[in-house]
Motif scaffolding. Structure first.
Motif, PDB file in Angstrom:
ATOM      1  N   GLU A   1      43.658  53.415  43.119  1.00  0.00           N
ATOM      2  CA  GLU A   1      43.130  53.611  41.764  1.00  0.00           C
ATOM      3  C   GLU A   1      44.133  54.360  40.888  1.00  0.00           C
ATOM      4  OE1 GLU A   1      40.513  52.253  40.569  1.00  0.00           O
ATOM      5  OE2 GLU A   1      39.286  51.792  42.322  1.00  0.00           O
ATOM      6  N   LYS A   2      44.259  53.937  39.652  1.00  0.00           N
ATOM      7  CA  LYS A   2      45.128  54.639  38.697  1.00  0.00           C
ATOM      8  C   LYS A   2      44.458  55.925  38.235  1.00  0.00           C
ATOM      9  CE  LYS A   2      47.516  50.568  37.089  1.00  0.00           C
ATOM     10  NZ  LYS A   2      47.037  49.258  36.780  1.00  0.00           N
TER      11      LYS A   2
ATOM     12  N   TRP B   1      39.816  48.053  39.500  1.00  0.00           N
ATOM     13  CA  TRP B   1      40.665  47.173  38.697  1.00  0.00           C
ATOM     14  C   TRP B   1      40.694  45.733  39.206  1.00  0.00           C
ATOM     15  CZ3 TRP B   1      43.982  45.228  42.146  1.00  0.00           C
ATOM     16  CH2 TRP B   1      44.271  46.001  43.277  1.00  0.00           C
ATOM     17  N   CYS B   2      40.042  45.451  40.298  1.00  0.00           N
ATOM     18  CA  CYS B   2      40.096  44.159  40.985  1.00  0.00           C
ATOM     19  C   CYS B   2      39.084  43.175  40.382  1.00  0.00           C
ATOM     20  CB  CYS B   2      39.823  44.406  42.465  1.00  0.00           C
ATOM     21  SG  CYS B   2      39.368  42.977  43.425  1.00  0.00           S
ATOM     22  N   PRO B   3      39.535  42.109  39.686  1.00  0.00           N
ATOM     23  CA  PRO B   3      38.595  41.149  39.082  1.00  0.00           C
ATOM     24  C   PRO B   3      37.618  40.504  40.080  1.00  0.00           C
ATOM     25  CG  PRO B   3      40.756  40.866  38.111  1.00  0.00           C
ATOM     26  CD  PRO B   3      40.917  41.823  39.277  1.00  0.00           C
ATOM     27  N   PRO B   4      38.059  40.060  41.280  1.00  0.00           N
ATOM     28  CA  PRO B   4      37.075  39.497  42.208  1.00  0.00           C
ATOM     29  C   PRO B   4      36.049  40.538  42.683  1.00  0.00           C
ATOM     30  CG  PRO B   4      39.291  38.803  42.824  1.00  0.00           C
ATOM     31  CD  PRO B   4      39.431  39.851  41.763  1.00  0.00           C
TER      32      PRO B   4
ATOM     33  N   MET C   1      30.324  42.548  42.766  1.00  0.00           N
ATOM     34  CA  MET C   1      29.416  43.701  42.773  1.00  0.00           C
ATOM     35  C   MET C   1      27.986  43.403  42.303  1.00  0.00           C
ATOM     36  SD  MET C   1      30.582  46.267  44.280  1.00  0.00           S
ATOM     37  CE  MET C   1      32.117  46.896  44.901  1.00  0.00           C
ATOM     38  N   PRO C   2      27.765  42.620  41.244  1.00  0.00           N
ATOM     39  CA  PRO C   2      26.368  42.317  40.881  1.00  0.00           C
ATOM     40  C   PRO C   2      25.624  41.575  41.999  1.00  0.00           C
ATOM     41  CG  PRO C   2      27.827  41.829  39.047  1.00  0.00           C
ATOM     42  CD  PRO C   2      28.709  42.126  40.236  1.00  0.00           C
ATOM     43  N   HIS C   3      26.313  40.704  42.716  1.00  0.00           N
ATOM     44  CA  HIS C   3      25.707  39.991  43.846  1.00  0.00           C
ATOM     45  C   HIS C   3      25.357  40.974  44.967  1.00  0.00           C
ATOM     46  CE1 HIS C   3      26.522  35.927  42.348  1.00  0.00           C
ATOM     47  NE2 HIS C   3      27.676  36.417  41.919  1.00  0.00           N
TER      48      HIS C   3
ATOM     49  N   GLY D   1      33.391  56.451  39.177  1.00  0.00           N
ATOM     50  CA  GLY D   1      32.041  56.814  38.747  1.00  0.00           C
ATOM     51  C   GLY D   1      31.570  55.977  37.572  1.00  0.00           C
ATOM     52  N   LYS D   2      32.457  55.739  36.627  1.00  0.00           N
ATOM     53  CA  LYS D   2      32.120  54.900  35.465  1.00  0.00           C
ATOM     54  C   LYS D   2      31.792  53.480  35.915  1.00  0.00           C
ATOM     55  CE  LYS D   2      34.033  53.387  30.982  1.00  0.00           C
ATOM     56  NZ  LYS D   2      33.064  52.355  30.889  1.00  0.00           N
ATOM     57  N   PHE D   3      32.580  52.942  36.822  1.00  0.00           N
ATOM     58  CA  PHE D   3      32.361  51.592  37.351  1.00  0.00           C
ATOM     59  C   PHE D   3      30.979  51.503  38.011  1.00  0.00           C
ATOM     60  CE2 PHE D   3      32.505  48.300  40.557  1.00  0.00           C
ATOM     61  CZ  PHE D   3      33.311  47.298  40.029  1.00  0.00           C
ATOM     62  N   VAL D   4      30.668  52.475  38.860  1.00  0.00           N
ATOM     63  CA  VAL D   4      29.388  52.491  39.578  1.00  0.00           C
ATOM     64  C   VAL D   4      28.231  52.552  38.586  1.00  0.00           C
ATOM     65  CG1 VAL D   4      27.956  53.877  41.147  1.00  0.00           C
ATOM     66  CG2 VAL D   4      30.357  53.439  41.695  1.00  0.00           C
ATOM     67  N   LYS D   5      28.366  53.378  37.562  1.00  0.00           N
ATOM     68  CA  LYS D   5      27.315  53.501  36.541  1.00  0.00           C
ATOM     69  C   LYS D   5      27.192  52.207  35.738  1.00  0.00           C
ATOM     70  CE  LYS D   5      25.768  56.331  32.717  1.00  0.00           C
ATOM     71  NZ  LYS D   5      26.119  57.314  31.695  1.00  0.00           N
ATOM     72  N   ASP D   6      28.320  51.650  35.290  1.00  0.00           N
ATOM     73  CA  ASP D   6      28.307  50.430  34.480  1.00  0.00           C
ATOM     74  C   ASP D   6      27.669  49.254  35.229  1.00  0.00           C
ATOM     75  OD1 ASP D   6      29.555  51.832  32.456  1.00  0.00           O
ATOM     76  OD2 ASP D   6      31.531  50.892  32.757  1.00  0.00           O
ATOM     77  N   TYR D   7      27.894  49.182  36.526  1.00  0.00           N
ATOM     78  CA  TYR D   7      27.357  48.074  37.338  1.00  0.00           C
ATOM     79  C   TYR D   7      25.995  48.400  37.954  1.00  0.00           C
ATOM     80  CZ  TYR D   7      31.559  45.281  36.833  1.00  0.00           C
ATOM     81  OH  TYR D   7      32.580  44.519  36.311  1.00  0.00           O
TER      82      TYR D   7
END
Length: 186
Positions: A117-118, A85-88, A93-95, A124-130
């Protein structure tokens, strides 16, 4: 007489400040010779301050594999604390992924502060999306984040190939910053 005492007290204060400043700047600017000596003599203190041996930990990866920090001894490590949930963290992460793909001599261990985490399914979704391919470790009890004082995220530690904390970074890093930090500990 009062002026002389005042001048004397002032000079003593300046001298004391100079000694204090020198002692701490020498400690903070530890050179590689003294570090190598401390490593050879096994004279390292475990802790998160720069120059200390990074505290050992063992966590599970997102896939369920057990990982210890000491598994990476001999490699430089970027130890990163983050949450979905952390914007920074999202900006960073892409870097990190790009840096990871271009630097095989450096390991990135991304510790998810799972207790923050909520919904743990978001990890897992975050890791896949990025498209993240470096190890994602789960701090399910919050102990490691607390040990490493990851109160503001992202927080990262640059750890050299001997397991020594060389730098703490609070806030997001970009690829160029990671390259400079890793280069500075050669």
């Amino acid at each position: 007489m009062n002026k002389q005492i005042l001048v004397l007290v002032g000079l003593i204060g300046l001298l004391g400040w100079g000694v204090y400043d020198y002692a701490f700047s020498e400690k903070d600017n530890m050179n590689d010779t003294s570090l190598n000596s401390r490593i050879e003599n096994n004279d390292l203190i475990s802790g998160i301050k720069e120059g200390n041996l990074a505290p050992e930990f063992q966590l599970q990866t997102l896939e369920g594999r057990e990982v210890k920090l000491s598994d990476y001894k001999g490699k430089k490590v970027i130890l990163n604390f983050w949450a979905t949930w952390c914007p920074p963290c999202k900006a960073e992460m892409p870097h990190m992924q790009e840096f990871y793909l271009q630097n095989e001599n450096v390991e990135i261990l991304a510790v998810n502060l799972t207790t923050a985490e909520k919904n743990t399914n978001d990890i897992g979704k975050f890791v896949k999306d990025y498209g993240l391919t470096f190890p994602i470790l789960l701090d399910t009890k919050g102990d490691i984040g607390e040990t490493y004082q990851a109160f503001t995220i992202p927080t990262s530690y640059i750890i050299d190939s001997h397991g020594i904390v060389r730098k703490k970074i609070v806030g997001p890093m970009d690829k160029e910053m990671m390259e400079q930090l890793i280069k500075s500990i050669d």
